[in-house]
Design a protein around this motif. Structure first.
Motif, PDB file in Angstrom:
ATOM      1  N   GLY A 151      32.555 -81.032  47.516  1.00  0.00           N
ATOM      2  CA  GLY A 151      31.214 -81.171  46.947  1.00  0.00           C
ATOM      3  C   GLY A 151      30.640 -82.540  47.224  1.00  0.00           C
ATOM      4  N   ASP A 178      29.570 -85.876  45.827  1.00  0.00           N
ATOM      5  CA  ASP A 178      30.035 -86.592  44.633  1.00  0.00           C
ATOM      6  C   ASP A 178      28.929 -86.750  43.593  1.00  0.00           C
ATOM      7  OD1 ASP A 178      32.391 -86.989  45.964  1.00  0.00           O
ATOM      8  OD2 ASP A 178      31.677 -88.833  46.890  1.00  0.00           O
ATOM      9  N   TYR A 179      27.747 -87.087  44.087  1.00  0.00           N
ATOM     10  CA  TYR A 179      26.646 -87.365  43.179  1.00  0.00           C
ATOM     11  C   TYR A 179      26.221 -86.098  42.424  1.00  0.00           C
ATOM     12  CZ  TYR A 179      21.985 -88.801  41.701  1.00  0.00           C
ATOM     13  OH  TYR A 179      20.865 -89.057  40.974  1.00  0.00           O
ATOM     14  N   ARG A 180      26.114 -85.014  43.194  1.00  0.00           N
ATOM     15  CA  ARG A 180      25.739 -83.739  42.555  1.00  0.00           C
ATOM     16  C   ARG A 180      26.801 -83.334  41.528  1.00  0.00           C
ATOM     17  NH1 ARG A 180      20.667 -83.513  43.806  1.00  0.00           N
ATOM     18  NH2 ARG A 180      20.299 -83.721  46.009  1.00  0.00           N
ATOM     19  N   LEU A 181      28.056 -83.524  41.926  1.00  0.00           N
ATOM     20  CA  LEU A 181      29.141 -83.156  41.035  1.00  0.00           C
ATOM     21  C   LEU A 181      29.072 -84.001  39.760  1.00  0.00           C
ATOM     22  CD1 LEU A 181      31.658 -81.530  40.536  1.00  0.00           C
ATOM     23  CD2 LEU A 181      32.965 -83.189  41.823  1.00  0.00           C
ATOM     24  N   ALA A 182      28.788 -85.282  39.951  1.00  0.00           N
ATOM     25  CA  ALA A 182      28.689 -86.166  38.789  1.00  0.00           C
ATOM     26  C   ALA A 182      27.572 -85.696  37.861  1.00  0.00           C
ATOM     27  CB  ALA A 182      28.422 -87.593  39.249  1.00  0.00           C
ATOM     28  N   LEU A 183      26.454 -85.324  38.463  1.00  0.00           N
ATOM     29  CA  LEU A 183      25.334 -84.843  37.639  1.00  0.00           C
ATOM     30  C   LEU A 183      25.722 -83.572  36.906  1.00  0.00           C
ATOM     31  CD1 LEU A 183      22.030 -85.287  39.633  1.00  0.00           C
ATOM     32  CD2 LEU A 183      22.879 -86.588  37.705  1.00  0.00           C
ATOM     33  N   LEU A 216      28.639 -82.702  35.989  1.00  0.00           N
ATOM     34  CA  LEU A 216      29.563 -83.017  34.906  1.00  0.00           C
ATOM     35  C   LEU A 216      28.837 -83.670  33.731  1.00  0.00           C
ATOM     36  CD1 LEU A 216      32.685 -84.192  36.869  1.00  0.00           C
ATOM     37  CD2 LEU A 216      32.499 -82.196  35.421  1.00  0.00           C
ATOM     38  N   GLU A 217      27.838 -84.471  34.065  1.00  0.00           N
ATOM     39  CA  GLU A 217      27.054 -85.078  32.994  1.00  0.00           C
ATOM     40  C   GLU A 217      26.372 -83.960  32.196  1.00  0.00           C
ATOM     41  OE1 GLU A 217      23.354 -86.626  33.988  1.00  0.00           O
ATOM     42  OE2 GLU A 217      22.972 -87.094  31.897  1.00  0.00           O
ATOM     43  N   GLN A 218      25.848 -83.016  32.998  1.00  0.00           N
ATOM     44  CA  GLN A 218      25.201 -81.857  32.411  1.00  0.00           C
ATOM     45  C   GLN A 218      26.184 -81.079  31.552  1.00  0.00           C
ATOM     46  OE1 GLN A 218      22.196 -81.246  32.368  1.00  0.00           O
ATOM     47  NE2 GLN A 218      22.686 -79.482  31.120  1.00  0.00           N
ATOM     48  N   GLU A 276      28.569 -82.007  29.774  1.00  0.00           N
ATOM     49  CA  GLU A 276      28.783 -82.524  28.427  1.00  0.00           C
ATOM     50  C   GLU A 276      27.588 -82.266  27.514  1.00  0.00           C
ATOM     51  OE1 GLU A 276      31.100 -86.425  28.228  1.00  0.00           O
ATOM     52  OE2 GLU A 276      30.316 -86.266  30.249  1.00  0.00           O
ATOM     53  N   LEU A 309      36.963 -80.959  35.456  1.00  0.00           N
ATOM     54  CA  LEU A 309      36.970 -81.617  36.765  1.00  0.00           C
ATOM     55  C   LEU A 309      38.268 -81.328  37.510  1.00  0.00           C
ATOM     56  CD1 LEU A 309      35.695 -83.543  38.823  1.00  0.00           C
ATOM     57  CD2 LEU A 309      36.745 -85.435  37.607  1.00  0.00           C
TER      58      LEU A 309
END
Lengths: 298, 454
Positions: free
Chosen positions: A260, A262-267, A269-271, A273, A249
Motif C-alpha cells: 500500500g 504509506d500515506y494512504r494507509l496512515a490516513l 488507520l487514523e480513520q 480510530e 495494522l
C-alpha cells in the motif's frame, strides 16, 4: 469475447473495467473448471482448451455472476496464500492441526477435511479446482457442459447425463475448503474461538470463515475484501470486530503485504480510530443488505 | 459450546415438501416457524431454511450449511444438513447456537429535522468525522467510479458554497447546513445533498450521511457534459484534474504489471517477469509523483489552509514507526522510535504532520546504507520531532537546495521525485512551524520539524 462479457457482467456501467490481467485470470480459472468437469465426465482432453469452451463462451453460458465471483475469490485466495505462505514451512493453521486430535468426532473430521482441502488447493489442477466448488455452482456449470455435449455438436454420442449424475454424486461439498472451514469455525469450542481473530493461528481459510460467519458475508466476498482495492473495507470489518489499530495494522500487513501507499494507509488507520465499532458494524450491515438486495434482484 | 436451551436435543428434524411447506417438524422448529409468522402446514417461515430446502429440492444434492434465523429478541445460528428423499427435503439441525442480540443491528437514521432517512437510499454516501468517504451507494459508484471510497471527500468533491471543504466544515458541526451543493471533480457533475449528522451521546458529530436529491437527474459520465471545457472555463488548478485523470490509468498499469510479474497466469520467461516488475516499479513511482504534484498544486494556492488542532508528536512517531518498520527491515535498517512515555502536544494538522514525518523517515530509509539505524527523536521542551540517520549526510552548501522543487542533488533512479522536502517545508510553514536540516550525532542527516506548542 468472454472478456467483454465479463466486463459487462461485473461492472456494467462503471468507469473502472477489470484489468485485462484480471480478466485473463478469471478466464483461466473458468477454463480449468470446465476442463475439470470434462475430465470428470470422461471426455478425452487432447487440446489446451476444453472441448466445450468455444460453445460455452459463444452461447453466454459462462456469463453467470456466481461463477465469476467464485473465480475472483480463487484468484484473491491464491494471491493472499502466496504472500502469507512465502517462506513458511508450517503454513497450516494451528487451530485445525490442534483440532484433529479432538475427542469430538465431528470437530476432528472437520479439521481433517480442512487440512486436506488446504493441501489440495496447493495443486491447482482442474480436478482440484472443480472439487472446491459449492454444490449448486457445480450443478449449474456441470449441466451446461453436459448440455453442450448432449446436443451432439461436439464429441462422440454418449449418455452424458448419466455421467453427469455420477459426477455430482461423487462431489462432497463438505470437503471444499470454504465448507470445511465454515463447519470447523461453527463448532469450534469457546476456549479456542478467540484464535479465529488471528490469521496466523487460524490459517487463512478458517480466519475468513470466522469473519464470514460473524458478519454474514460470503467467504468469497471476504477474500476479495482482503485482497482487492483500497484497504478501507477490510479495515472496516476489523473495526466492526473491535480490533485495535495495532492489531489491525499487523493483520493488514500479514494478509495484504507491504504494497500500500504509506500515506494512504496512515490516513486509513487514523480513520480507523475515529470510527467507533457501532459505526463500522452499521457500514458492514449496509454492505450485506446491498448484497442481499442484489442477489434477490437476480 | 452449543449454547443450546437445555430442553432441546440434537439433531432437530423437519420435512419440507416441494412447495416449501413444513409438513413435519420437531417442537423446536415448529416454535421457530411460528415465531417467524408461519402457520401450520404453511410455507416454512424461516428464510434460511426455506432457501436451503429449495436449493436441495431443485438440485437433488445433499447440503450442509450455516443458516441464520431470528427468534423474537435474539438470533439463532444453525448448522443444517439437507437431503432430498423421495420428493421431500429432510432438514436435520445438528448445531443450534443462540445469540442474545443480532450482531449487526440496524439503528434508524434520523435527520436533524427528525424525519427518517432511508438507510439504503439510492444515492447516498457516508463520511467519517475526519472527512473520509467510508461508503457510497451503488448509483454513485457507477457514475463516479469507486476511486473516492476510502479517500478524503475533499480530494474528489468540491462543496460549491464552502470552498474550504468538508473537512473544515466538520470542525464546526454547528455551522453545517442542512443541504449542500456538491461537485464531483472528475466529471464536473453537480448534485444537491441532504446532510444527516451522525451523533453519539458524547460527540456532537461522529460522521455524516449525505443523501443526494433528485437521483433521476444523475447523469451518466460522459453523457452531455464537456468536463474538459468546464475545467478550462472554471480556471481551476491543473494539478487536481491532472491527478484525478491519471491516477486511474496508472492504477491499472500498476495492477496489471504486478499481476504479470507475479506470474498469476502461469510461468513466463524470467526476463519478462523482470520487465513487468520494472513497469510496476515505474508506475508506483509515477503514482507517487502524481500525489506529490497534487499536493504541490494545493499548497501553492493562495486559499490553501491547514487545520489547527492538537497533535501529539509521540503518537505520530509511533505510527510512522509501525508503518515503515517492515520497509526499514527490508533494507536491513533499524528504526528506533521514542519511548512510549515521551509526549509532546503541538498545534498543527494531524495528517499533514504525519505526511511530513513519513516523508522524512521514508527518505532516510531510501538513502541510508544497510546495517545502520534511523532514530525518531522528540524534544518536548523545544516542541520538535527529528529524524536522524547514519547515512552520508548532506553537505552544508547543499542543505537549503534540498528544500527546493525537483532538487535531487544529482541522484536519480531511487524512486524520489524531488518534491517531498519542498512540500514538507511548505506544510511546516503553513502550520506556523519550520523544517530544517543539520548534521546528526553520527555524521548523517538530521531533519527537525518544529511546530507551535499547544
Amino acid at each position: 469475447m468472454l472478456c467483454d462479457d465479463l466486463a459487462q457482467l461485473l461492472f456494467p456501467r462503471v468507469q473502472n473495467a477489470p484489468s485485462e490481467a484480471m480478466q485473463a485470470s478469471v478466464r483461466l480459472v473458468l477454463q480449468m473448471l470446465v476442463q475439470g468437469i470434462e475430465r470428470g465426465l470422461g471426455i478425452e482432453q487432447a487440446e489446451v482448451l476444453p472441448k466445450s469452451w468455444d460453445i460455452l463462451c459463444r452461447s453466454g453460458l459462462l456469463r453467470e455472476q456466481s461463477l465469476i465471483e467464485f473465480a475472483l475469490a480463487r484468484i484473491a485466495e491464491e494471491q493472499i496464500s502466496r504472500r502469507v505462505n512465502e517462506g513458511r514451512p508450517d503454513k497450516f493453521g494451528q487451530i485445525a492441526a490442534q483440532m484433529i486430535d479432538s475427542k469430538d468426532a465431528m470437530l476432528a473430521q472437520s479439521a481433517r477435511n480442512l487440512l486436506v482441502a488446504e493441501s489440495a488447493i496447493e495443486w491447482r489442477t482442474p480436478e482440484n479446482l472443480t472439487s472446491q466448488m459449492p454444490a449448486e455452482l457445480l450443478h449449474l456449470l456441470l449441466w451446461r457442459v453436459v448440455a453442450v455435449f448432449q446436443s451432439g455438436s461436439i464429441g462422440e454420442r454418449r449418455d452424458y447425463i448419466k455421467a453427469g449424475n455420477l459426477f455430482l454424486a461423487a462431489h462432497d461439498e463438505s470437503r471444499t475448503l470454504s465448507a470445511a472451514a465454515a463447519k470447523l469455525a461453527y463448532f469450534l469450542p469457546d476456549e479456542v474461538r478467540p484464535g479465529l481473530n488471528d490469521p496466523i493461528s487460524a490459517g487463512l481459510s478458517l480466519y475468513v470463515s470466522g469473519l464470514a460467519q460473524e458478519f454474514r458475508i460470503t467467504h468469497e466476498r471476504i477474500l476479495r475484501f482482503i485482497d482487492e482495492g483500497p484497504v478501507a473495507p477490510f479495515l472496516t470489518l476489523l473495526r466492526a470486530r473491535g480490533s485495535d489499530p495495532k492489531s489491525a495494522l499487523s493483520i493488514l500487513q500479514y494478509l495484504r503485504g507491504d504494497r500500500g501507499d504509506d500515506y494512504r494507509l496512515a490516513l486509513s488507520l487514523e480513520q480507523f480510530e475515529s470510527v467507533n465499532v457501532d459505526q463500522a458494524r452499521s457500514t458492514v450491515l449496509q454492505w450485506r443488505l446491498g448484497a442481499e438486495a442484489t442477489a434477490r434482484a437476480g | 459450546m452449543q449454547n443450546l436451551p437445555a430442553r432441546l436435543a440434537l439433531p432437530i428434524k423437519c420435512v419440507v415438501d416441494q412447495e416449501g411447506r413444513l409438513i413435519a417438524a420437531d417442537v423446536a422448529i415448529r416454535r421457530l416457524h411460528a415465531s417467524n409468522g408461519g402457520r401450520d402446514g404453511g410455507v416454512i417461515a424461516v428464510p434460511g431454511l426455506l432457501d436451503l430446502a429449495n436449493l436441495c429440492c431443485q438440485t437433488g444434492l445433499r447440503f450442509e450449511r450455516y443458516v441464520y434465523a431470528a427468534d423474537k429478541d435474539h438470533d439463532i445460528e444453525l448448522w443444517v444438513e439437507a437431503e432430498k428423499k423421495d420428493r421431500n427435503v429432510h432438514l436435520s439441525i445438528i448445531g443450534w447456537q443462540e445469540r442474545g442480540t443480532a450482531v449487526l443491528s440496524a439503528s434508524p437514521f434520523r435527520t436533524r429535522a427528525g424525519q427518517h432517512v432511508v438507510r439504503n437510499a439510492p444515492q447516498s454516501m457516508q463520511i467519517s468525522r475526519s472527512g473520509v468517504v467510508l461508503s457510497a451507494s451503488r448509483a454513485l459508484l457507477e457514475n463516479f467510479g469507486n476511486e473516492f471510497v476510502a479517500y478524503a471527500f475533499d480530494e474528489h468533491f468540491d462543496l460549491i458554497d464552502h470552498p474550504a471543504g468538508f473537512e473544515a466544515l466538520l470542525r464546526a458541526p454547528g455551522d453545517i447546513p442542512e443541504r449542500v451543493r456538491v461537485r464531483n471533480r472528475s466529471t464536473d457533475v453537480e448534485l444537491t445533498a441532504l446532510v444527516d449528522l451522525k451523533k453519539s451521546d458524547t460527540e456532537p458529530v461522529v460522521g455524516v450521511h449525505l443523501v443526494f436529491l433528485f437521483p433521476e437527474a444523475l447523469p451518466t459520465v460522459g453523457s452531455g457534459t464537456n468536463a474538459e471545457e468546464k475545467h478550462a472555463n472554471a480556471g481551476m488548478g491543473l494539478g487536481r484534474h491532472f491527478a484525478n485523470a491519471v491516477r486511474q490509468p496508472l492504477g491499472r498499469i500498476l495492477a496489471n504489471a504486478e499481476t504479470i510479474g507475479s506470474e498469476l497466469n502461469g510461468p513466463i520467461l524470467e526476463q519478462y517477469s523482470s520487465y513487468a516488475k520494472d513497469i510496476a516499479s515505474a508506475a508506483k513511482h509515477l503514482s507517487e509523483l502524481v500525489g506529490d504534484l497534487e499536493d504541490l498544486d494545493a499548497i501553492d494556492r493562495p486559499e490553501f489552509k491547514v487545520a489547527r488542532e492538537p497533535v501529539e508528536l509521540g503518537d505520530i512517531a509511533r505510527r510512522v514507526s509501525g508503518l515503515l518498520a517492515l520497509k526499514a527491515a527490508d533494507h536491513q535498517i533499524t528504526l528506533i522510535s521514542p519511548d512510549e512515555d515521551i509526549k509532546c502536544v503541538v498545534v498543527g494538522e494531524f495528517r499533514r504532520v504525519l505526511q511530513i514525518v513519513l516523508n522524512l523517515v521514508g527518505n532516510a530509509i531510501r538513502y541510508s546504507p544497510g546495517g545502520t539505524r534511523i532514530q525518531i527523536i522528540i524534544n518536548p521542551t523545544a516542541a520538535t520531532i527529528s529524524v536522524e540517520d547514519e547515512g552520508p549526510g548532506i553537505p552544508e552548501e547543499d542543505r537549503e537546495r534540498v528544500f527546493t522543487k525537483f532538487e535531487r542533488l544529482g541522484r536519480s533512479g531511487d524512486g524520489g521525485s524531488g518534491l517531498g522536502l519542498y512540500i514538507s517545508r511548505k506544510l511546516a510553514r503553513a502550520m506556523g512551524g519550520e523544517l530544517s536540516i543539520e548534521t546528526g550525532s553520527a555524521g548523517g542527516a538530521r531533519f527537525t520539524l518544529n511546530l507551535p506548542i499547544a
